[in-house]
Scaffold this motif. Structure first.
Motif, PDB file in Angstrom:
ATOM      1  N   GLU A  54       0.722  -1.247   0.052  1.00 45.68           N
ATOM      2  CA  GLU A  54       0.173   0.159   0.197  1.00 45.68           C
ATOM      3  C   GLU A  54       0.787   1.285  -0.090  1.00 45.68           C
ATOM      4  O   GLU A  54       1.955   1.202   0.488  1.00 45.68           O
ATOM      5  CB  GLU A  54      -1.050  -0.052   1.078  1.00 45.68           C
ATOM      6  CG  GLU A  54      -2.016  -1.234   1.469  1.00 45.68           C
ATOM      7  CD  GLU A  54      -2.795  -1.183   2.514  1.00 45.68           C
ATOM      8  OE1 GLU A  54      -3.902  -0.762   2.367  1.00 45.68           O
ATOM      9  OE2 GLU A  54      -2.339  -1.174   3.496  1.00 45.68           O
TER      10      GLU A  54
ATOM     11  N   LEU B 112       0.589   5.057   1.260  1.00 45.20           N
ATOM     12  CA  LEU B 112      -0.396   5.736   2.243  1.00 45.20           C
ATOM     13  C   LEU B 112       0.256   6.586   3.217  1.00 45.20           C
ATOM     14  O   LEU B 112       1.417   6.517   3.569  1.00 45.20           O
ATOM     15  CB  LEU B 112      -0.977   4.723   3.407  1.00 45.20           C
ATOM     16  CG  LEU B 112      -2.093   3.533   2.928  1.00 45.20           C
ATOM     17  CD1 LEU B 112      -2.262   2.641   3.858  1.00 45.20           C
ATOM     18  CD2 LEU B 112      -3.108   4.002   2.220  1.00 45.20           C
TER      19      LEU B 112
ATOM     20  N   SER C 100      -6.904  -3.424  -3.603  1.00 41.53           N
ATOM     21  CA  SER C 100      -7.811  -2.895  -4.436  1.00 41.53           C
ATOM     22  C   SER C 100      -8.256  -3.834  -5.338  1.00 41.53           C
ATOM     23  O   SER C 100      -8.184  -5.142  -5.125  1.00 41.53           O
ATOM     24  CB  SER C 100      -6.925  -1.615  -5.289  1.00 41.53           C
ATOM     25  OG  SER C 100      -6.100  -2.068  -6.015  1.00 41.53           O
TER      26      SER C 100
ATOM     27  N   HIS D 298       0.413   9.282 -10.078  1.00 37.65           N
ATOM     28  CA  HIS D 298      -0.823   8.675  -8.904  1.00 37.65           C
ATOM     29  C   HIS D 298      -0.171   8.147  -7.733  1.00 37.65           C
ATOM     30  O   HIS D 298      -0.660   8.181  -6.726  1.00 37.65           O
ATOM     31  CB  HIS D 298      -1.475   8.009  -9.913  1.00 37.65           C
ATOM     32  CG  HIS D 298      -2.943   7.529  -9.221  1.00 37.65           C
ATOM     33  ND1 HIS D 298      -3.769   8.379  -8.667  1.00 37.65           N
ATOM     34  CD2 HIS D 298      -3.434   6.246  -8.944  1.00 37.65           C
ATOM     35  CE1 HIS D 298      -4.736   7.685  -7.879  1.00 37.65           C
ATOM     36  NE2 HIS D 298      -4.522   6.427  -8.185  1.00 37.65           N
TER      37      HIS D 298
ATOM     38  N   ALA E  16      -1.099   9.648  -4.387  1.00 34.72           N
ATOM     39  CA  ALA E  16      -2.499   9.206  -3.779  1.00 34.72           C
ATOM     40  C   ALA E  16      -2.355   7.979  -2.705  1.00 34.72           C
ATOM     41  O   ALA E  16      -1.649   7.150  -2.947  1.00 34.72           O
ATOM     42  CB  ALA E  16      -3.344   8.808  -4.979  1.00 34.72           C
ATOM     43  N   ASP E  17      -3.461   7.697  -1.606  1.00 32.13           N
ATOM     44  CA  ASP E  17      -3.627   6.814  -0.892  1.00 32.13           C
ATOM     45  C   ASP E  17      -4.102   5.646  -1.834  1.00 32.13           C
ATOM     46  O   ASP E  17      -5.347   5.937  -2.207  1.00 32.13           O
ATOM     47  CB  ASP E  17      -4.196   7.266   0.131  1.00 32.13           C
ATOM     48  CG  ASP E  17      -3.527   7.982   1.307  1.00 32.13           C
ATOM     49  OD1 ASP E  17      -2.346   8.207   0.901  1.00 32.13           O
ATOM     50  OD2 ASP E  17      -4.065   8.615   2.341  1.00 32.13           O
ATOM     51  N   GLN E  18      -3.519   4.478  -1.719  1.00 34.01           N
ATOM     52  CA  GLN E  18      -4.153   3.552  -2.405  1.00 34.01           C
ATOM     53  C   GLN E  18      -3.512   2.186  -2.070  1.00 34.01           C
ATOM     54  O   GLN E  18      -2.197   2.006  -1.588  1.00 34.01           O
ATOM     55  CB  GLN E  18      -4.042   3.704  -4.144  1.00 34.01           C
ATOM     56  CG  GLN E  18      -2.529   3.822  -4.535  1.00 34.01           C
ATOM     57  CD  GLN E  18      -2.402   4.324  -5.879  1.00 34.01           C
ATOM     58  OE1 GLN E  18      -2.897   3.755  -6.828  1.00 34.01           O
ATOM     59  NE2 GLN E  18      -1.604   5.489  -5.937  1.00 34.01           N
TER      60      GLN E  18
ATOM     61  N   LEU F  21      -1.580  -0.942  -3.760  1.00 32.33           N
ATOM     62  CA  LEU F  21      -1.087  -1.385  -5.336  1.00 32.33           C
ATOM     63  C   LEU F  21      -0.973  -3.009  -5.409  1.00 32.33           C
ATOM     64  O   LEU F  21      -0.572  -3.459  -6.450  1.00 32.33           O
ATOM     65  CB  LEU F  21       0.431  -0.914  -4.975  1.00 32.33           C
ATOM     66  CG  LEU F  21       0.311   0.679  -4.829  1.00 32.33           C
ATOM     67  CD1 LEU F  21       1.956   1.211  -4.892  1.00 32.33           C
ATOM     68  CD2 LEU F  21      -0.248   1.459  -6.022  1.00 32.33           C
TER      69      LEU F  21
ATOM     70  N   ALA G  21      -3.675  -5.824  -5.857  1.00 34.62           N
ATOM     71  CA  ALA G  21      -5.226  -6.011  -6.228  1.00 34.62           C
ATOM     72  C   ALA G  21      -5.848  -7.395  -6.344  1.00 34.62           C
ATOM     73  O   ALA G  21      -4.999  -8.363  -6.621  1.00 34.62           O
ATOM     74  CB  ALA G  21      -5.366  -5.185  -7.475  1.00 34.62           C
TER      75      ALA G  21
ATOM     76  N   ALA H 264      -2.063  -3.426  -8.898  1.00 29.17           N
ATOM     77  CA  ALA H 264      -2.853  -2.172  -9.511  1.00 29.17           C
ATOM     78  C   ALA H 264      -2.568  -1.747 -10.938  1.00 29.17           C
ATOM     79  O   ALA H 264      -1.160  -1.842 -11.418  1.00 29.17           O
ATOM     80  CB  ALA H 264      -2.806  -1.082  -8.584  1.00 29.17           C
TER      81      ALA H 264
ATOM     82  N   SER I 260      -2.185   1.055 -12.141  1.00 32.93           N
ATOM     83  CA  SER I 260      -1.050   2.155 -12.062  1.00 32.93           C
ATOM     84  C   SER I 260       0.193   1.489 -12.015  1.00 32.93           C
ATOM     85  O   SER I 260       1.289   2.169 -12.470  1.00 32.93           O
ATOM     86  CB  SER I 260      -1.194   2.937 -10.871  1.00 32.93           C
ATOM     87  OG  SER I 260      -1.527   2.454  -9.463  1.00 32.93           O
TER      88      SER I 260
END
Length: 391
Positions: free
Chosen positions: A217, A219, A231, A257, A261-263, A265, A267, A298, A300
């Motif tokens: 992640e 974050l 995700s 991104h 961005a908080d996400q 990675l 999935a 992810a 991205s």
């Protein structure tokens, strides 16, 4: 059965409903399939009774892990009904190119086994690779014993060390590295595993399940408690170049991104059978052997690193100019296997996501050391009845 039509309708909806919907529910097709299924029910009952007698030992309430007569009859009814679809439409005055119609109808109605086939190619013996904090989970279903001795601890003894934990200490250093084999040194940026045991009476014990999830992640702040470190992503990231998927990304925008961005990675894709994500599985994507989890980076990550599906026959694999870059491995095994067709338990099913170390270093730099997290979620569940496959 008291109502053959109701039972036949249930079987058709259960086994074929998604595919019929995906095909646009051609007029009269579903009704014809149900009628053919009703005609087949007497033979289905006889054959299925024989199958259950041969494939079970009478001690288990679960259906055997086999292609049974009810599913075979539903598929046969669909094939027979669809074969007459063009003629029925022609009688109603709807004419068209026969070859194009047959090809289009087959494409819409067929069962797509590609994810299941790739999962089989990606299947390995259960690996020992996992973060040190989760080393206690290497002994699968430690609470279960085939003997009738006293119960072992539940939840497992090591669970307390991660209960309520949402990020592993050490950030990027918490991720495990592969110790040996063709991917020695690769970094495990995703791990999902389910361990489950059945309910039994001697000694009395409910069905139990342990689920472990680890994911990469990016974050700035702590993630919400109780959420998964994953995700959602289309499983076609493994099979189609990312530029063709209409993701609205460029290599530059994807990297930006990731850095801002908080996400998550790591999935979960829509090809898995676990039901952990809200996105429904593609309606025609099934096939025997569909895995519980299919992980992917992810979108991205794929775009930022410039990865493309690996050429040739393979499992879940992405490559760059240097060679293989990122893979998803699969495993599904049992503590005890006596050669029968029954769903032998305890069962352990899982998947992990491995990335080449040089690419992990690039990804880590893009995320930023302070934002790179090893997300984790471990929870357990017990029930008086057998746990559902979608849990």
């Amino acid at each position: 059965m008291n109502n053959p039509r109701e039972f036949a309708t249930h079987l058709v909806d259960h086994y074929l409903g998604d595919r019929l919907n995906a095909a646009g529910s051609p007029a009269g097709l579903r009704e014809t399939v149900i009628d053919l299924m009703i005609d087949a029910l007497p033979d289905v009952e006889t054959l299925m009774s024989m199958q259950l007698d041969l494939l079970t030992n009478g001690r288990r309430s679960q259906l055997p892990d086999a292609y049974l007569a009810d599913q075979a009859a539903a598929e046969d009814s669909l094939q027979r009904a669809a074969a007459g679809l063009r003629a029925a439409l022609a009688q109603a005055g709807h004419l068209g190119n026969a070859q194009n119609f047959e090809r289009g109808a087959a494409a819409r109605l067929r069962d797509d086994p590609r994810a299941a086939l790739r999962a089989e190619l990606a299947r390995i013996p259960r690996p020992l690779t996992r973060p040190e904090t989760l080393a206690w989970s290497l002994d699968p279903a430690p609470w279960f014993s085939e003997s009738h001795q006293a119960d072992k601890p539940w939840p497992p003894s090591g669970f307390a060390s991660v209960a309520g934990l949402r990020s592993l200490p050490g950030n990027a250093m918490a991720f495990a590295r592969v110790d040996e084999g063709p991917h020695e040194g690769w970094v495990q940026i995703g791990l999902f595993e389910r361990q489950r045991t059945p309910a039994r009476q001697y000694p009395d014990q409910p069905a139990r399940q342990l689920q472990i999830a680890v994911g990469l992640e990016a974050l700035d702040n702590d993630p919400p408690p109780g959420t998964l470190p994953a995700s959602q992503a289309p499983w076609q990231l493994w099979t189609s170049p990312w530029r063709r998927l209409g993701l609205g990304l460029t290599t530059e925008s994807a990297a930006e991104h990731i850095s801002a961005a908080d996400q998550a990675l790591t999935a979960l894709t829509d090809a898995g059978a676990s039901g952990l994500i809200d996105t429904p599985r593609p309606r025609t994507l099934s096939g025997l052997g569909l895995p519980l989890y299919v992980l992917a980076p992810a979108a991205s990550v794929v775009a930022a690193l410039g990865l493309e599906p690996t050429e040739g026959i393979c499992g879940f694999s992405l490559s760059d100019a240097t060679g293989e870059a990122l893979i998803c491995r699969q495993w599904h095994g049992h503590l005890v296997h006596d050669g029968n067709y029954e769903p032998l338990l305890p069962a352990v099913a899982g998947a992990d996501l491995l990335i080449r170390p040089d690419l992990f270093a690039r990804l880590h730099d893009t995320i930023g050391a302070a934002r790179c997290r090893a997300g984790v979620n471990v929870h357990h569940k017990s029930a008086d009845d057998t746990l559902d496959d979608e849990d």
